[in-house]
Design an enzyme around this catalytic site. Sequence first.
Site: not given
Length: 466
Positions: A155, A359
């Site tokens: 993730h 991110d």
Amino acid sequence: MSGRLIVISNRIPTEAEPSGGLVVAMHAALCNHGGIWIGAHPEVTEAPSSHLEEIGDQTSYTRLAFRIAQREHEEFYLGFANSVLWPVCHRRGDLVDLKRSFETTYGEVNKRLARLIMEVVEPEDLIWIQDYHFFPLASELRKLGFEGRLGFFLHIPFPALGDLGALPQTANLADWLADYDLVGLQTRADVARCLEMFRAQRRAEVMLDGRIKYGARVFSVRSFPIGIDVDTFVKAATEGCDSADLGDDLKEEYIIGVDRLDYSKGLPNRFRSFAQYLEKRPNKDRRVSLLQIAPPTREEVTAYRQIRVELEELAGRLNGQHAELDWTPLRYIHRNIDRNLLAKLYRGARVGMVTPLADGMNLVAKEYIAAQDPEDPGVLVLSQLAGAAEDLTEALLVNPYDIEGMAEAIAKALDMPLAERKRRYAACMTMVDKTDVAIWCKSFIAALEACEAPLAWGTVARAASD
């Protein structure tokens, strides 16, 4: 799918009907397929568990939890996972806190979890492992004889080749990932970085069909950009609340930022860019506020305590320089906000600022877009270093290290004509719809089911891989 779906994650929901996009998608997939969700029990104990225990109200699948001891919480979770792997994956090798005990305990937890999984898994089951806490879990399961299909999804960003040198020699990502059948990453850029790592390995060969041959193993690496539960979030943003209920200060123009208090989110630079916007705005009577919601996380880790102190100092300085008796330009909230209220705050904000330094995806960007009024949408200012920037190309893309550039983007977003705002919103919303979390979940499971049967893990295969 002939077998069950087995999901492994660090956190596991305990309520009967879970909330949150990822959790809801996993819940729906397990309800449809039947299976087991395994994760760490929310309560830390004195001694690690020797068995899996059933938790939560039972639905059409089973939830099993394993307990970790306080020492494991400190060394496995706070230690190796979040003081070594997290900074390496987020390009912050300077923040790595490497201790031998962290490395040892990380391996021990994965070994124990593999043994616990083998007590409940069946040969035809599909196992889907989530995130960096369990990189080596496939290797441990293979050692114990599991020959079924194993999938992994990361993730967070995949680390750059140059950053991997900060890991200890025993933390060999190539060896760990090769024991999966399918490795899912957030973006095409992450896939490129992963392939670069394997190309640097003498034992690896990238095949013509895109799969990777590594010793005796053949596996796939693909991007599966994760999304949000679009319909649920749109409903939360549009129902049951009038904008007047949000407070007097928020009746005026405001910018919103929503991020866990993490050094990867670029919050100090965001505050500095907003301060620069206030200094340079031509109309000094225009009162635009920045609402920054930053819930705490991992406060036991030194780097997280340091970022909190820095932000509080910046917030105090900014408000001291620019506030008026009846106006506070920066509203900094260091706690969680109800998700339904958050959706309405997104909808009322003229600008959404999502400016991380690194991110994996950043679902706040997608939540902000989904919450907007199509007839009068706000503008998303998005870091080009967020995974979401790969698809949300009609956002205002910025360099999160460029303070002046971000200040200019704030001014441009606030002054953007309606026609351009609607065009940019429509393009972004199309991509948000295409990457709905349910689509992400179904596409990964379908790809894992389509993987060729794994090679036998007998002595011949083992010898070939050595």
